[in-house]
Design an enzyme around this catalytic site. Structure first.
Site, short mmCIF file in Angstrom:
data_model
loop_
_atom_site.label_atom_id
_atom_site.label_comp_id
_atom_site.label_asym_id
_atom_site.label_seq_id
_atom_site.Cartn_x
_atom_site.Cartn_y
_atom_site.Cartn_z
N GLY A 277 0.78 -1.24 0.00
CA GLY A 277 0.00 0.00 0.00
C GLY A 277 0.81 1.28 0.00
O GLY A 277 0.33 2.31 0.47
N ASN B 293 1.46 3.02 -2.63
CA ASN B 293 0.71 3.94 -3.51
C ASN B 293 -0.51 4.51 -2.79
O ASN B 293 -0.82 5.69 -2.94
CB ASN B 293 0.30 3.25 -4.81
CG ASN B 293 1.44 3.23 -5.82
OD1 ASN B 293 1.75 4.24 -6.44
ND2 ASN B 293 2.08 2.08 -5.94
N ARG C 293 -16.17 -17.87 -8.62
CA ARG C 293 -15.73 -16.51 -8.94
C ARG C 293 -16.94 -15.60 -9.15
O ARG C 293 -16.93 -14.43 -8.79
CB ARG C 293 -14.85 -16.59 -10.20
CG ARG C 293 -14.25 -15.27 -10.66
CD ARG C 293 -13.51 -14.51 -9.56
NE ARG C 293 -12.20 -15.01 -9.29
CZ ARG C 293 -11.09 -14.26 -9.12
NH1 ARG C 293 -11.14 -12.96 -9.21
NH2 ARG C 293 -9.95 -14.80 -8.85
N ASN D 157 -5.85 2.68 -12.95
CA ASN D 157 -4.88 1.70 -12.44
C ASN D 157 -3.48 2.27 -12.59
O ASN D 157 -3.18 2.97 -13.55
CB ASN D 157 -5.00 0.41 -13.28
CG ASN D 157 -3.99 -0.64 -12.87
OD1 ASN D 157 -3.82 -0.95 -11.69
ND2 ASN D 157 -3.30 -1.22 -13.85
N HIS E 261 0.31 1.08 -13.26
CA HIS E 261 1.09 -0.08 -13.71
C HIS E 261 2.57 0.29 -13.73
O HIS E 261 2.93 1.37 -14.23
CB HIS E 261 0.63 -0.53 -15.10
CG HIS E 261 1.34 -1.76 -15.55
ND1 HIS E 261 1.07 -3.02 -15.04
CD2 HIS E 261 2.37 -1.92 -16.41
CE1 HIS E 261 1.89 -3.89 -15.59
NE2 HIS E 261 2.70 -3.25 -16.41
N ASP F 248 -4.50 -3.97 -18.85
CA ASP F 248 -3.60 -2.83 -19.09
C ASP F 248 -3.78 -2.21 -20.48
O ASP F 248 -2.83 -1.70 -21.08
CB ASP F 248 -2.11 -3.23 -18.90
CG ASP F 248 -1.83 -3.83 -17.54
OD1 ASP F 248 -2.47 -3.39 -16.56
OD2 ASP F 248 -1.00 -4.74 -17.44
N GLN G 105 10.22 7.60 -8.08
CA GLN G 105 10.34 8.66 -9.10
C GLN G 105 9.12 8.78 -10.00
O GLN G 105 8.92 9.81 -10.62
CB GLN G 105 11.59 8.41 -9.97
CG GLN G 105 12.87 8.53 -9.17
CD GLN G 105 14.12 8.40 -10.06
OE1 GLN G 105 14.04 8.35 -11.28
NE2 GLN G 105 15.28 8.33 -9.43
N GLU H 57 5.64 6.30 -9.77
CA GLU H 57 4.31 5.91 -9.31
C GLU H 57 3.72 6.86 -8.27
O GLU H 57 2.57 7.29 -8.39
CB GLU H 57 4.34 4.49 -8.71
CG GLU H 57 4.72 3.44 -9.72
CD GLU H 57 4.61 2.03 -9.15
OE1 GLU H 57 3.67 1.75 -8.41
OE2 GLU H 57 5.49 1.21 -9.45
C1 GAR Z 1 3.12 -1.18 -7.47
O1 GAR Z 1 4.41 -1.19 -8.00
C2 GAR Z 1 2.09 -1.17 -8.58
O2 GAR Z 1 2.48 -0.41 -9.68
C3 GAR Z 1 2.02 -2.63 -8.92
O3 GAR Z 1 2.04 -3.29 -7.68
C4 GAR Z 1 2.81 -2.50 -6.74
C5 GAR Z 1 2.00 -2.28 -5.49
O4 GAR Z 1 2.75 -1.66 -4.49
N1 GAR Z 1 0.85 -2.94 -9.68
C6 GAR Z 1 0.82 -3.84 -10.67
O5 GAR Z 1 1.77 -4.52 -10.98
C7 GAR Z 1 -0.52 -3.96 -11.38
N2 GAR Z 1 -0.38 -4.69 -12.62
P1 GAR Z 1 2.08 -0.94 -3.24
O6 GAR Z 1 1.09 -1.95 -2.61
O7 GAR Z 1 3.24 -0.65 -2.31
O8 GAR Z 1 1.38 0.29 -3.72
#
Ligand code: GAR
Length: 207
Positions: A12, A14, A66, A108, A110, A151, A179, A181
């Site tokens: 988490g 992000n 599901r 999202n 990525h 994506d 840098q 995300e």
């Molecule tokens: C992040 O690097 C995000 O971009 C990636 O998972 C990580 C989560 O980190 N997402 C993907 O790969 C989606 N395809 P976080 O839980 O520390 O934010």
């Protein structure tokens, strides 16, 4: 005021960048009304609790099919009445019904420059492993709207990051987060909250 909910699966960081940006005013006109995780041990849930944000866990593992999970998941999301759904490291496939109901209202993050290193099987550290294996010199991150594909939705923001000698997947992942995300995801939310993102012919226009 834009009501956002954030969907998470792991650490988490992000989510934390979004919380911090809302608290410091870097994201304006926005309220985080909830956090949903598919993983009850996700540290992201603790981050939400620490900031008094409503949070819950709903996991496919707790349902026989599901389809049953998808139904309850959609109910949980609808119940939080989001204007925007933010996938911040959320590793569950979004049910088609949700994509349809929230068209251009799901974004999202990525960890690559789409269309490189994206699609099925490319998530988390695997993206950075693949980039190092290919020997690319520039990587980065992308914020995009979510459509039926993996994506494939309209790209909102991208930021490039240099690969450096001696990088491991973990080092590169951290640099891409720091840098790119943690900057472009809050920025994209702020743009959307202030009516500055339009989708035309499958592409975004930043006003
Ligand atoms: C992040 O690097 C995000 O971009 C990636 O998972 C990580 C989560 O980190 N997402 C993907 O790969 C989606 N395809 P976080 O839980 O520390 O934010």
């Amino acid at each position: 005021m834009l009501n956002i909910i954030v969907l998470v699966s792991g650490g988490g960081t992000n989510l934390q960048a979004i919380i911090d940006a809302v608290e410091t005013g870097k994201i304006s006109n926005t309220r985080i009304s909830g956090v949903i995780s598919n993983n009850k041990n996700a540290y992201a849930l603790v981050r939400a609790q620490k900031h008094g944000i409503e949070n819950l866990c709903i996991s496919p593992k707790d349902f026989e099919t599901r389809a049953q999970f998808n139904e309850k998941f959609l109910e949980a999301v609808d119940g939080m009445k989001p204007d925007l759904i933010v996938l911040a490291g959320f590793l569950v496939v979004i049910p088609p019904k949700m994509t349809e109901r929230y068209r251009n209202r799901i974004i999202n993050i990525h960890p690559s420059l789409i269309p490189s290193f994206c699609g099925t099987g490319y998530y988390g550290l695997k993206v950075h492993e693949a980039a190092l294996l290919r020997g690319v010199k520039v990587v980065g991150a992308t914020v995009h709207f979510v459509d039926e594909g993996t994506d494939t939705g309209p790209i909102i923001l991208q930021k490039a990051v240099e690969v450096e000698p001696g990088d491991t997947p973990e080092i590169l992942q951290r640099r891409v987060m720091e840098q790119a995300e943690w900057k472009i995801l809050p920025r994209a939310i702020d743009l959307i909250a202030n009516g500055k993102v339009k989708v035309e012919d499958g592409k975004t226009v930043i006003l």
